[in-house]
Design an enzyme around this catalytic site. Structure first.
Site, PDB file in Angstrom:
ATOM      1  N   ASP A   1      -5.985 -36.543  49.443  1.00  0.00           N
ATOM      2  CA  ASP A   1      -6.645 -36.091  48.216  1.00  0.00           C
ATOM      3  C   ASP A   1      -6.700 -34.583  48.061  1.00  0.00           C
ATOM      4  O   ASP A   1      -6.595 -34.044  46.965  1.00  0.00           O
ATOM      5  CB  ASP A   1      -8.063 -36.662  48.132  1.00  0.00           C
TER       6      ASP A   1
ATOM      7  N   ASP B   1      -7.599 -32.277  53.395  1.00  0.00           N
ATOM      8  CA  ASP B   1      -7.812 -33.093  54.594  1.00  0.00           C
ATOM      9  C   ASP B   1      -6.704 -34.133  54.712  1.00  0.00           C
ATOM     10  O   ASP B   1      -5.726 -34.104  53.976  1.00  0.00           O
ATOM     11  CB  ASP B   1      -9.192 -33.753  54.544  1.00  0.00           C
TER      12      ASP B   1
ATOM     13  N   TYR C   1     -17.058 -38.791  48.068  1.00  0.00           N
ATOM     14  CA  TYR C   1     -16.796 -39.204  46.691  1.00  0.00           C
ATOM     15  C   TYR C   1     -17.828 -40.243  46.262  1.00  0.00           C
ATOM     16  O   TYR C   1     -17.519 -41.407  46.018  1.00  0.00           O
ATOM     17  CB  TYR C   1     -15.373 -39.745  46.548  1.00  0.00           C
TER      18      TYR C   1
ATOM     19  N   GLU D   1     -10.063 -24.766  48.460  1.00  0.00           N
ATOM     20  CA  GLU D   1      -9.463 -26.084  48.702  1.00  0.00           C
ATOM     21  C   GLU D   1      -8.859 -26.630  47.414  1.00  0.00           C
ATOM     22  O   GLU D   1      -9.491 -26.605  46.362  1.00  0.00           O
ATOM     23  CB  GLU D   1     -10.498 -27.072  49.237  1.00  0.00           C
TER      24      GLU D   1
END
Length: 618
Positions: free
Chosen positions: A73, A76, A225, A470
């Site tokens: 995603d 990571d 999430y 990120e």
């Protein structure tokens, strides 16, 4: 001087869509390339991001299912199903709206290929009608380590939803992704499109029948999430995409009858993203209304449109409750990865501006009427900010222009490629050697949209500044269509009508369909043939024999079929709600066996697809 100024003002009025200043074509190419850096699984022969290698090759093995593939995603090495599915939905929507622009830009095949990399995985993650795997990997153990994906030693456990552990938001978003992608593949791979649609039918049924929040079942996802908005929005989101994909009245009825009870006509939202889908539902409902496709639900769809316009006006700063902006003009919602909201909102504003243009209408805001051009220009200003028109003169797309983030919070890009140095990087060793290293990334994460600046336009380019550096796949997905639109323009076609995607050459189609057909095999085969025909009162009638075969090694139970475009009598099946099933005395179909039903009408074959089934050991 006054004459020159008057000319410039006139030119701006006559050519409001003639954008300049940024190389949108280059940004588009780079933005799509980012998805190749996020790939998990066996990388294909045409992989362009060469510093990446195969990874996650045992995913699903602990659970007895093949879950190899898909996308990581963000920075990571976890595969989270909810944001991945949203990414696929938004990329598909980009292609549906701006496929012609993508083709002119030379990026249509790459964009479709990026969608297929995701849908191939989502098919695997849905091995049974009421089972969907929503996560592979563990965010807690993953974040404890800093390893490139080719080395990872962290947990690769898989987590699923099922009737006892429901997740309507996850199943609904995945249904939306499958339905939207089925529209994309209808022209280039009809068989694959049909497979996607079958999964979409089943996943919507799963989401609606067994209701619950996915993070109450996959609790390990809550920290990363969490489904704050619940699942009502995803049920409407999935239904509207299924209606767009099928024209099946059932899904239009669902959107029309449940607008109030599920919040679609009540919630005035100024946010759109992987968690909150209401603004997307409202925008699509408004499109259907303006196209005259609300099917008797005009008053309901008008309320949807009012809420869509609340969103647009709030973003423009011309509504009752407006979205905050930074001093430099960027929409701002939160410190952590604010860019996800900027790109998704900009996409909605762009498509809505084009819908209004096609309908020859204006946007209605509290401060007065707003032209489609003004709405589009504001969306463009957000893209331009991302690409460098901001107080720091920084591009928040990695690799675009000369001033962009060099220390991205991303495991793969921050650690030397295994192709350069194959020495194993240990879990904690990666932190000591690479994470804390105050130097540019050894691998350029081309096209990645990072989290972006704070509410005062400040930005710190540091690897440990994960809130700002990120990237994420769902930051980029809305930009695919948006950048193509800004590069090429509107092209003058009516976006209230179904858009036929451009033809592709055989080489491009082969590139798109590089994945093994094993990923789309179904345990059920349906074949149809004409067994008789006759003429009655000048009309030719046909008798069709349809055979359903269990191709699996297990017993097939509780089979339900969807049948559309049927215009005559049918024998051998019984109606059950909105689907068909075999008579009660036929409890199952053994492995390798077939069952037949017949129907008569004067048209080409009816459309028969699988709605749901169970596979059990005999």
């Amino acid at each position: 001087m006054e004459k020159k100024l008057a000319f410039l003002v006139l030119a701006a009025a006559v050519f409001p869509l003639a954008f300049a200043g940024h190389d949108y074509a280059q940004a588009l190419s780079k933005g799509i390339l980012f998805f190749e850096a996020q790939r998990s699984g066996f990388l294909p022969w045409n992989q362009r991001v060469q510093w990446r290698g195969n990874s996650g090759l045992s995913d699903g093995k602990l659970n007895g299912v093949d879950l190899v593939g898909g996308y990581y995603d963000a920075g990571d090495n976890v595969k989270f199903g909810l944001p991945m599915a949203f990414t696929i939905t938004m990329m598909s929507w980009s292609i549906i709206e701006y496929g012609k622009q993508l083709a002119i830009s030379g990026e249509l095949a790459h964009a479709i290929e990026a969608v297929k990399w995701g849908t191939d995985y989502l098919i695997k993650a849905h091995p049974q009608p009421y089972v969907l795997y929503g996560e592979v990997g563990d965010g807690n153990t993953d974040h404890y380590c800093w390893q490139r994906p080719e080395d990872m030693t962290t947990s690769r456990a898989a987590y699923k939803i099922d009737p006892s552990h429901p997740g309507s938001d996850l199943a609904g978003e995945t249904a939306a992704a499958m339905a939207a992608a089925s529209i994309v593949f209808r022209r280039y791979n009809p068989r694959y499109s049909a497979v996607l649609l079958r999964h979409a039918y089943q996943l919507f049924d799963f989401a609606d029948k067994y209701r619950g929040k996915y993070d109450s079942s996959i609790t390990i996802a809550q920290k990363y999430y969490r489904s704050v908005s619940g699942y009502y929005d995803e049920l409407l989101w999935a239904a509207v995409w299924l209606y767009k994909a099928t024209n099946n009245r059932y899904y239009l009825n669902y959107v029309g009858r449940n607008g109030d009870s599920l919040g679609g006509t009540k919630w005035a939202i100024s946010e759109f993203g992987w968690d909150v889908k209401y603004a997307g539902v409202q925008t699509l409902a408004a499109q259907l209304l303006m196209a005259g496709r609300s099917g008797g639900y005009g008053p309901v769809f008008w309320r949807y449109q009012q809420k869509a316009e609340f969103f647009m006006c709030a973003c423009l700063g011309k509504g009752y409750r407006n979205v905050r902006r930074t001093p430099g003009g960027l929409l701002f919602r939160q410190r952590w990865n604010n860019m996800q909201f900027v790109t998704s909102a900009s996409f909605l504003m762009t498509v809505y501006a084009d819908y209004l243009t096609s309908a020859r209408r204006y946007l209605r805001c509290a401060s007065g009427a707003v032209s489609p051009a003004e709405l589009l220009n504001f969306a463009k200003s957000q893209v331009d900010y991302i690409l460098g028109n901001n107080p720091r003169a920084t591009s928040y797309m990695v690799g675009y222009s000369n001033n962009f983030p060099r220390q991205v919070h991303h495991r793969g890009s921050s650690i030397v490629s295994y192709k350069v140095n194959p020495s194993f990087i240990s879990c904690r060793g990666g932190y000591a050697t690479w994470y804390l290293r105050k130097a540019s990334d050894p691998n350029l994460l081309t096209g990645a949209i990072v989290g972006g600046p704070d509410e005062y336009d400040n930005f710190v380019d540091a690897r440990d500044n994960y809130e700002q550096t990120e990237p994420a796949t769902y930051n980029n997905a809305p930009l695919v269509g948006l950048l193509a639109r800004l590069h090429v323009g509107r092209l003058g076609y009516n976006q209230l009508l179904p858009v036929e995607l451009p033809l592709l050459n055989s080489t491009s189609i082969a590139r798109i369909n590089h994945a093994s057909s094993a990923s789309i095999k179904s345990p059920i085969e349906i074949t149809q043939k004409i067994t008789a025909s006759w003429v009655f009162k000048g009309k030719t009638y046909y008798r069709y024999s349809s055979t359903v075969t269990n191709k699996s090694s297990k017993q097939l139970n509780n089979l339900k079929l969807n049948i559309s475009k049927l215009h005559g009598p049918l024998w051998g099946l019984t109606k059950s709600g909105d689907s068909f099933q075999f008579p009660s005395w036929i409890n199952s179909i053994a492995a390798g066996k077939s069952i037949e039903f017949v129907y008569i009408h004067s048209n080409s074959p009816a459309e028969v697809s699988v709605s749901s089934y169970d596979l059990v050991k005999p």
